[in-house]
Write a protein that holds these residues in place. Structure first.
Motif, PDB file in Angstrom:
ATOM      1  N   GLU A 124       0.844  -1.187   0.000  1.00  0.00           N
ATOM      2  CA  GLU A 124       0.000   0.000   0.000  1.00  0.00           C
ATOM      3  C   GLU A 124       0.888   1.248   0.000  1.00  0.00           C
ATOM      4  OE1 GLU A 124      -2.706   2.595  -0.296  1.00  0.00           O
ATOM      5  OE2 GLU A 124      -3.341   0.505  -0.181  1.00  0.00           O
ATOM      6  N   VAL A 125       0.742   2.099  -1.024  1.00  0.00           N
ATOM      7  CA  VAL A 125       1.572   3.299  -1.109  1.00  0.00           C
ATOM      8  C   VAL A 125       0.750   4.578  -1.013  1.00  0.00           C
ATOM      9  CG1 VAL A 125       3.396   2.180  -2.435  1.00  0.00           C
ATOM     10  CG2 VAL A 125       1.485   3.261  -3.643  1.00  0.00           C
ATOM     11  N   GLY A 126      -0.574   4.464  -0.907  1.00  0.00           N
ATOM     12  CA  GLY A 126      -1.417   5.646  -0.800  1.00  0.00           C
ATOM     13  C   GLY A 126      -1.505   6.398  -2.119  1.00  0.00           C
ATOM     14  N   LEU A 127      -2.392   7.377  -2.169  1.00  0.00           N
ATOM     15  CA  LEU A 127      -2.578   8.189  -3.365  1.00  0.00           C
ATOM     16  C   LEU A 127      -2.454   9.658  -2.980  1.00  0.00           C
ATOM     17  CD1 LEU A 127      -3.256   8.209  -6.371  1.00  0.00           C
ATOM     18  CD2 LEU A 127      -5.672   8.350  -5.763  1.00  0.00           C
ATOM     19  N   PRO A 128      -1.379  10.323  -3.391  1.00  0.00           N
ATOM     20  CA  PRO A 128      -1.182  11.745  -3.024  1.00  0.00           C
ATOM     21  C   PRO A 128      -2.331  12.607  -3.535  1.00  0.00           C
ATOM     22  CG  PRO A 128       0.811  10.791  -3.963  1.00  0.00           C
ATOM     23  CD  PRO A 128      -0.280   9.800  -4.198  1.00  0.00           C
ATOM     24  N   GLU A 129      -2.659  13.639  -2.776  1.00  0.00           N
ATOM     25  CA  GLU A 129      -3.783  14.503  -3.141  1.00  0.00           C
ATOM     26  C   GLU A 129      -3.357  15.899  -3.571  1.00  0.00           C
ATOM     27  OE1 GLU A 129      -6.356  14.526   0.213  1.00  0.00           O
ATOM     28  OE2 GLU A 129      -6.934  12.415   0.021  1.00  0.00           O
ATOM     29  N   ASP A 130      -2.080  16.275  -3.395  1.00  0.00           N
ATOM     30  CA  ASP A 130      -1.673  17.653  -3.649  1.00  0.00           C
ATOM     31  C   ASP A 130      -0.631  17.777  -4.756  1.00  0.00           C
ATOM     32  OD1 ASP A 130       0.341  16.401  -2.302  1.00  0.00           O
ATOM     33  OD2 ASP A 130       0.769  18.079  -0.954  1.00  0.00           O
ATOM     34  N   TRP A 131      -0.553  16.780  -5.655  1.00  0.00           N
ATOM     35  CA  TRP A 131       0.437  16.817  -6.717  1.00  0.00           C
ATOM     36  C   TRP A 131      -0.110  17.350  -8.036  1.00  0.00           C
ATOM     37  CZ3 TRP A 131       3.400  11.492  -6.434  1.00  0.00           C
ATOM     38  CH2 TRP A 131       4.059  11.418  -5.195  1.00  0.00           C
ATOM     39  N   VAL A 132      -1.416  17.392  -8.194  1.00  0.00           N
ATOM     40  CA  VAL A 132      -2.014  17.755  -9.478  1.00  0.00           C
ATOM     41  C   VAL A 132      -1.581  19.166  -9.882  1.00  0.00           C
ATOM     42  CG1 VAL A 132      -4.168  18.163 -10.725  1.00  0.00           C
ATOM     43  CG2 VAL A 132      -3.994  16.253  -9.102  1.00  0.00           C
ATOM     44  N   GLY A 133      -1.081  19.288 -11.113  1.00  0.00           N
ATOM     45  CA  GLY A 133      -0.655  20.576 -11.634  1.00  0.00           C
ATOM     46  C   GLY A 133       0.756  20.979 -11.267  1.00  0.00           C
ATOM     47  N   ARG A 134       1.451  20.177 -10.480  1.00  0.00           N
ATOM     48  CA  ARG A 134       2.802  20.521 -10.056  1.00  0.00           C
ATOM     49  C   ARG A 134       3.854  19.894 -10.974  1.00  0.00           C
ATOM     50  NH1 ARG A 134       3.447  19.296  -3.758  1.00  0.00           N
ATOM     51  NH2 ARG A 134       5.525  20.090  -4.259  1.00  0.00           N
ATOM     52  N   ASP A 135       4.985  20.565 -11.071  1.00  0.00           N
ATOM     53  CA  ASP A 135       6.128  20.030 -11.798  1.00  0.00           C
ATOM     54  C   ASP A 135       6.671  18.844 -10.995  1.00  0.00           C
ATOM     55  OD1 ASP A 135       8.748  19.505 -12.767  1.00  0.00           O
ATOM     56  OD2 ASP A 135       8.928  21.564 -13.498  1.00  0.00           O
ATOM     57  N   PRO A 136       6.831  17.674 -11.603  1.00  0.00           N
ATOM     58  CA  PRO A 136       7.314  16.519 -10.829  1.00  0.00           C
ATOM     59  C   PRO A 136       8.674  16.747 -10.190  1.00  0.00           C
ATOM     60  CG  PRO A 136       7.378  16.072 -13.191  1.00  0.00           C
ATOM     61  CD  PRO A 136       6.594  17.331 -13.005  1.00  0.00           C
ATOM     62  N   ARG A 137       9.453  17.660 -10.742  1.00  0.00           N
ATOM     63  CA  ARG A 137      10.771  17.946 -10.166  1.00  0.00           C
ATOM     64  C   ARG A 137      10.674  18.668  -8.832  1.00  0.00           C
ATOM     65  NH1 ARG A 137      12.899  20.580 -15.699  1.00  0.00           N
ATOM     66  NH2 ARG A 137      10.769  21.364 -15.503  1.00  0.00           N
ATOM     67  N   SER A 138       9.487  19.227  -8.527  1.00  0.00           N
ATOM     68  CA  SER A 138       9.310  19.962  -7.268  1.00  0.00           C
ATOM     69  C   SER A 138       8.700  19.094  -6.176  1.00  0.00           C
ATOM     70  CB  SER A 138       8.401  21.178  -7.503  1.00  0.00           C
ATOM     71  OG  SER A 138       7.054  20.770  -7.739  1.00  0.00           O
ATOM     72  N   VAL A 139       8.360  17.859  -6.505  1.00  0.00           N
ATOM     73  CA  VAL A 139       7.665  16.985  -5.550  1.00  0.00           C
ATOM     74  C   VAL A 139       8.679  16.104  -4.833  1.00  0.00           C
ATOM     75  CG1 VAL A 139       5.938  15.171  -5.271  1.00  0.00           C
ATOM     76  CG2 VAL A 139       5.579  16.997  -6.954  1.00  0.00           C
ATOM     77  N   ARG A 140       8.538  16.001  -3.530  1.00  0.00           N
ATOM     78  CA  ARG A 140       9.390  15.119  -2.734  1.00  0.00           C
ATOM     79  C   ARG A 140       8.500  14.203  -1.900  1.00  0.00           C
ATOM     80  NH1 ARG A 140      12.205  16.740  -5.888  1.00  0.00           N
ATOM     81  NH2 ARG A 140      14.260  17.744  -5.748  1.00  0.00           N
ATOM     82  N   THR A 141       8.873  12.942  -1.852  1.00  0.00           N
ATOM     83  CA  THR A 141       8.133  11.972  -1.054  1.00  0.00           C
ATOM     84  C   THR A 141       9.115  10.933  -0.547  1.00  0.00           C
ATOM     85  OG1 THR A 141       6.469  10.214  -1.118  1.00  0.00           O
ATOM     86  CG2 THR A 141       7.588  10.708  -3.181  1.00  0.00           C
ATOM     87  N   GLY A 142       8.794  10.356   0.594  1.00  0.00           N
ATOM     88  CA  GLY A 142       9.666   9.330   1.142  1.00  0.00           C
ATOM     89  C   GLY A 142       9.313   7.930   0.692  1.00  0.00           C
ATOM     90  N   VAL A 143       8.422   7.820  -0.285  1.00  0.00           N
ATOM     91  CA  VAL A 143       7.975   6.504  -0.757  1.00  0.00           C
ATOM     92  C   VAL A 143       8.749   6.144  -2.026  1.00  0.00           C
ATOM     93  CG1 VAL A 143       5.997   5.133  -1.514  1.00  0.00           C
ATOM     94  CG2 VAL A 143       5.688   6.936   0.203  1.00  0.00           C
ATOM     95  N   PRO A 144       9.602   5.116  -1.997  1.00  0.00           N
ATOM     96  CA  PRO A 144      10.442   4.802  -3.168  1.00  0.00           C
ATOM     97  C   PRO A 144       9.648   4.583  -4.448  1.00  0.00           C
ATOM     98  CG  PRO A 144      11.192   3.571  -1.247  1.00  0.00           C
ATOM     99  CD  PRO A 144       9.898   4.218  -0.857  1.00  0.00           C
ATOM    100  N   GLU A 145       8.479   3.940  -4.335  1.00  0.00           N
ATOM    101  CA  GLU A 145       7.701   3.657  -5.541  1.00  0.00           C
ATOM    102  C   GLU A 145       7.222   4.948  -6.215  1.00  0.00           C
ATOM    103  OE1 GLU A 145       7.187   0.097  -2.772  1.00  0.00           O
ATOM    104  OE2 GLU A 145       7.309   2.282  -2.592  1.00  0.00           O
ATOM    105  N   TRP A 146       6.758   5.912  -5.405  1.00  0.00           N
ATOM    106  CA  TRP A 146       6.332   7.184  -5.970  1.00  0.00           C
ATOM    107  C   TRP A 146       7.527   7.990  -6.482  1.00  0.00           C
ATOM    108  CZ3 TRP A 146       1.928   7.809  -7.913  1.00  0.00           C
ATOM    109  CH2 TRP A 146       0.748   7.352  -7.303  1.00  0.00           C
TER     110      TRP A 146
END
Length: 243
Positions: free
Chosen positions: A42-64
């Motif tokens: 189970e890795v969950g589904l982020p809710e605040d990534w829509v519309g963001r540049d993927p280069r600006s997103v950080r998460t501690g989940v390796p799969e994401w």
């Protein structure tokens, strides 16, 4: 972003009476590039990534993290050496994909070396790939990080624990490295060790299928299966890239 969850007995190392293996995919769409990562938990589904540049997103989940990296726009992508369309049932496509990988091993090995003289290890095992390699007469070894598979005998091939991976690389001419091993911090170690031991690495998978950059880090070839992969109905596309 999407999380697709399901189960399948295709490519399983267990008998047809066993419960299907459970797995899924984490997907990130950025522009026209779809990032994909295999998931087994189970890795969950982020809710605040829509519309963001993927280069600006950080998460501690390796799969994401891997799906995000896979989705990032690249420069000029390399041209595949070949592209194949797989058709038929998921089981038929899995067998055809495995044969493509065997053809690639034979092409790189050259006509002066017979399968019986060629040692191949599959790290992150896939049943159809093991069957195809053994069917061609290669000397096949395998290891996986699933502790339930350690010691399991499949088609005459003993599945070893992943802790034996470096020793297996030392004894092999080729390594078929399933891309879902990218989740592990050992991925770089495997590529470096294979290069030092003279073992040619072929990376295969849906995970990180856009990351042709791995050819710059030691992989000899990349067999990239774009989404939707073979397990879904309809045709599947497989691109093969060389270093």
């Amino acid at each position: 972003m999407w999380v697709i969850d399901g189960s399948s007995a295709i490519d399983s190392l267990h008998s047809s009476t066993a419960s299907p293996g459970r797995y899924g995919y984490a997907l990130v769409l950025s522009g026209e590039r779809l990032g994909c990562s295999y998931v087994e938990r189970e890795v969950g589904l982020p809710e605040d990534w829509v519309g963001r540049d993927p280069r600006s997103v950080r998460t501690g989940v390796p799969e994401w993290e891997l799906a995000l990296t896979d989705s990032m726009p690249a420069g000029t992508p390399p041209v595949p050496r070949r592209s194949d369309i797989l058709t038929g049932s998921p089981a038929q496509k899995a067998r055809r994909r495995a044969e493509l990988i065997c053809d690639l091993v034979a092409e790189i090995a050259g006509s002066q070396v017979t399968p019986a003289e060629t040692r191949v290890v599959n790290i992150g095992v896939a049943g159809e790939i093991l069957l195809a390699l053994a069917g061609r007469g290669y000397q096949v070894a395998a290891c996986d990080n699933n502790p339930n598979l350690a010691g399991f005998d499949f088609a005459g091939i003993r599945i070893e624990p992943v802790e034996n991976r470096l020793a297996l690389l030392d004894r092999s001419h080729f390594a078929i490295l399933t891309a879902m091993t990218m989740h592990s911090c050992e991925f770089d170690t495997i590529l470096d060790h294979a290069a030092a031991s003279g073992c040619k690495v072929i990376v295969y998978g849906q995970t990180g299928h856009s990351l042709t950059e791995i050819l710059e880090f030691g992989a000899h070839a990349l067999v990239s299966e774009t989404f939707p992969p073979y397990i879904f109905p309809g045709p599947s596309t497989v691109h093969t890239y060389f270093r």
